[in-house]
Design a protein around this motif. Structure first.
Motif, PDB file in Angstrom:
ATOM      1  N   ARG A 111     -63.790  19.069  -2.208  1.00  0.00           N
ATOM      2  CA  ARG A 111     -62.533  18.333  -2.052  1.00  0.00           C
ATOM      3  C   ARG A 111     -61.451  19.068  -2.823  1.00  0.00           C
ATOM      4  N   PHE A 112     -60.353  19.431  -2.140  1.00  0.00           N
ATOM      5  CA  PHE A 112     -59.261  20.154  -2.780  1.00  0.00           C
ATOM      6  C   PHE A 112     -58.243  19.200  -3.378  1.00  0.00           C
ATOM      7  N   VAL A 113     -57.692  19.610  -4.522  1.00  0.00           N
ATOM      8  CA  VAL A 113     -56.616  18.897  -5.193  1.00  0.00           C
ATOM      9  C   VAL A 113     -55.559  19.934  -5.580  1.00  0.00           C
ATOM     10  N   SER A 114     -54.590  19.530  -6.398  1.00  0.00           N
ATOM     11  CA  SER A 114     -53.481  20.442  -6.684  1.00  0.00           C
ATOM     12  C   SER A 114     -53.475  21.012  -8.099  1.00  0.00           C
ATOM     13  N   SER A 115     -54.451  20.614  -8.936  1.00  0.00           N
ATOM     14  CA  SER A 115     -54.482  21.125 -10.302  1.00  0.00           C
ATOM     15  C   SER A 115     -55.873  20.968 -10.887  1.00  0.00           C
ATOM     16  N   GLY A 116     -56.120  21.696 -11.972  1.00  0.00           N
ATOM     17  CA  GLY A 116     -57.384  21.556 -12.674  1.00  0.00           C
ATOM     18  C   GLY A 116     -57.543  20.181 -13.285  1.00  0.00           C
ATOM     19  N   THR A 117     -56.448  19.618 -13.798  1.00  0.00           N
ATOM     20  CA  THR A 117     -56.502  18.265 -14.364  1.00  0.00           C
ATOM     21  C   THR A 117     -56.973  17.263 -13.318  1.00  0.00           C
ATOM     22  N   GLU A 118     -56.426  17.357 -12.113  1.00  0.00           N
ATOM     23  CA  GLU A 118     -56.867  16.463 -11.025  1.00  0.00           C
ATOM     24  C   GLU A 118     -58.342  16.679 -10.706  1.00  0.00           C
ATOM     25  N   ALA A 119     -58.774  17.924 -10.720  1.00  0.00           N
ATOM     26  CA  ALA A 119     -60.162  18.233 -10.368  1.00  0.00           C
ATOM     27  C   ALA A 119     -61.137  17.604 -11.348  1.00  0.00           C
ATOM     28  N   THR A 120     -60.888  17.776 -12.649  1.00  0.00           N
ATOM     29  CA  THR A 120     -61.808  17.225 -13.646  1.00  0.00           C
ATOM     30  C   THR A 120     -61.740  15.701 -13.692  1.00  0.00           C
ATOM     31  N   MET A 121     -60.545  15.162 -13.591  1.00  0.00           N
ATOM     32  CA  MET A 121     -60.379  13.709 -13.579  1.00  0.00           C
ATOM     33  C   MET A 121     -61.130  13.090 -12.404  1.00  0.00           C
ATOM     34  N   SER A 122     -61.023  13.715 -11.244  1.00  0.00           N
ATOM     35  CA  SER A 122     -61.676  13.186 -10.042  1.00  0.00           C
ATOM     36  C   SER A 122     -63.188  13.355 -10.111  1.00  0.00           C
ATOM     37  N   ALA A 123     -63.640  14.473 -10.667  1.00  0.00           N
ATOM     38  CA  ALA A 123     -65.077  14.702 -10.795  1.00  0.00           C
ATOM     39  C   ALA A 123     -65.713  13.669 -11.704  1.00  0.00           C
ATOM     40  N   ILE A 124     -65.022  13.316 -12.778  1.00  0.00           N
ATOM     41  CA  ILE A 124     -65.539  12.292 -13.700  1.00  0.00           C
ATOM     42  C   ILE A 124     -65.575  10.929 -13.019  1.00  0.00           C
ATOM     43  N   ARG A 125     -64.528  10.604 -12.281  1.00  0.00           N
ATOM     44  CA  ARG A 125     -64.532   9.321 -11.553  1.00  0.00           C
ATOM     45  C   ARG A 125     -65.685   9.274 -10.563  1.00  0.00           C
ATOM     46  N   LEU A 126     -65.918  10.379  -9.886  1.00  0.00           N
ATOM     47  CA  LEU A 126     -67.021  10.454  -8.932  1.00  0.00           C
ATOM     48  C   LEU A 126     -68.357  10.250  -9.640  1.00  0.00           C
ATOM     49  N   ALA A 127     -68.536  10.910 -10.782  1.00  0.00           N
ATOM     50  CA  ALA A 127     -69.782  10.775 -11.534  1.00  0.00           C
ATOM     51  C   ALA A 127     -70.000   9.335 -11.974  1.00  0.00           C
TER      52      ALA A 127
END
Length: 426
Positions: A111-127
């Motif tokens: 899943r693509f996002v627009s920043s590293g902050t979004e990527a890590t935040m979203s990965a944690i929510r997914l986990a």
């Protein structure tokens, strides 16, 4: 020498907090005024005073092929002529996702996002959504973006829940974040003893935000084993290292494999982009297939996708580039260590692929507390003097450096020669 940059910085401070849009750029760690850059070409950047610098920052990592790479530039210009953004699906997203998926045995979807902050935040929510648990475990010195639950500092105990490290972050948002010491297995185990509600570990397997400090194989294996034993997921933050330290990033050169990987930097080739990826089993929890919500208007932006796609395909077509980059990184740090030693200055160095780091201290640091004991004043003086000689290093002891393919051995040797002169004054 920096008159125009000083003027530009003064003007910027009137309308931008601190005169910069990301704090490290303000040069607070090293002193002086940050050069205001007008252009980059190949291995070099140029500022408003027409100073030329050999660039060891490379936009903090994504520019493996240097500034204005002709292949990336051509592809981006072609895409721009078709439109900047649509807020709708494009085939470019699928193509880049497929390139990434094809590289990994344990990644099925991206899943693509627009920043590293979004990527890590979203990965944690997914986990958290997958495990139905609340706590997350991170490590001192690892930076995963500026989302509230990750802006934490350790408490006074050996293994504690984090407290906010920035005003504006409520304690309630960090009470589910455990913080422990990087490369400390006993500390790690105690975190799991303190909580039976850990959803995930998030870690930079090769930390690039306390200088360059790799995790040991034993430590990463302990992370993997404890996650498996306690029903938690292991997230590798490879926003900086992904496709940088090897074709498959840090994950490709360490034994322990993650459940989720976050990407950024290189898959944007200088454009704003991030991503997170995992197996079908985990990614199917994500909306619209599952109940874990994540969205972004500019996610999968066609210009960023094109830049990343061109960059990755070029890397896959030239896998030997990583050996060449590592050799250049070793040439640089070994040369710096040699001239430091000649001047009785203790210097510790490290490389991983095309990333490098160096510390003015007696012993190799393995965590943030040890990094903090290094000679920051000496680093600041070194940085300032090297800048005057035309060499642009990361403006903080807490940041890693990067080599690009367009840097030559002659470039590196000139840098070492300049460093030799500077070391005499340190």
């Amino acid at each position: 020498m920096f008159d125009n940059s000083i003027k530009a910085y003064t003007q910027a401070c009137e309308v931008i907090p601190g005169g910069v849009d990301s704090p490290v750029r303000a040069f607070k760690s090293v002193g002086g005024t940050p050069p205001f850059i007008t252009k980059g070409k190949g291995a070099y950047i140029y500022d408003v005073d027409d100073n030329k610098y050999l660039d060891f920052v490379q936009s903090w990592g994504p520019l493996i092929f240097g500034h204005c790479d002709s292949d990336v530039e051509e592809a981006v210009i072609k895409t721009v002529k078709n439109g900047l953004s649509f807020g709708a699906p494009t085939e470019l997203e699928t193509q880049l996702a497929q390139e990434i998926v094809d590289m990994y045995d344990y990644i099925d979807k991206v899943r693509f996002v627009s920043s590293g902050t979004e990527a890590t935040m979203s990965a944690i929510r997914l986990a958290r959504g997958v495990t139905q648990k609340n706590d997350i475990l991170k490590f001192e010195g690892c930076y995963h973006g500026h989302s509230d639950s990750l802006l934490v500092q350790a408490g006074s105990g050996l293994a504690t829940f984090g407290t906010p490290s920035s005003p504006g972050v409520p304690a309630d948002l960090t009470k589910h974040t455990l913080v422990c010491e990087y490369n400390n297995i006993e500390n790690l185990k105690k975190c799991f003893e303190d909580s039976n509600d850990i959803a995930c570990i998030i870690i930079e397997p090769i930390a690039g935000n306390m200088g360059l400090v790799p995790a040991t194989e034993e430590f990463l294996s302990a992370c993997r084993e404890l996650c498996d034993k306690n029903g938690a997921l292991l997230i590798y933050d490879e926003v900086m290292t992904g496709f940088r330290v090897s074709l498959t990033g840090a994950s490709g050169i360490v034994a322990a494999k993650p459940d989720i990987i976050t990407f950024g930097k290189v898959i944007g080739a200088g454009m704003p982009v991030g991503a997170f990826a995992s197996s079908c089993e985990i990614m199917n929890y994500l909306s619209p297939d599952g109940a874990v919500y994540q969205a972004g208007t500019l996610s999968g932006n066609p210009v960023a996708m094109t830049a990343g796609l061109t960059n990755l395909r070029k890397l896959k077509a030239n896998p030997n580039v990583y050996t060449e980059l590592n050799n250049k990184a070793l040439r640089l740090v070994n040369g710096l260590k040699e001239v430091a030693s000649a001047n009785n200055i203790p210097l510790q160095v490290n490389t991983r692929g095309s990333m490098f780091g160096f510390f003015f201290c007696e012993e190799q640091p393995f965590n943030i507390k040890q990094v903090a004991k290094c000679d920051f004043d000496r680093f600041a003086k070194f940085h300032h003097e090297m800048l005057k000689k035309g060499f642009y290093f990361a403006c903080s002891q807490y940041e890693a450096g990067f080599i690009s393919t367009v840097m030559t051995n002659d470039d590196i040797d000139e840098c070492i020669s300049a460093a030799s002169e500077v070391m005499k004054s340190l």
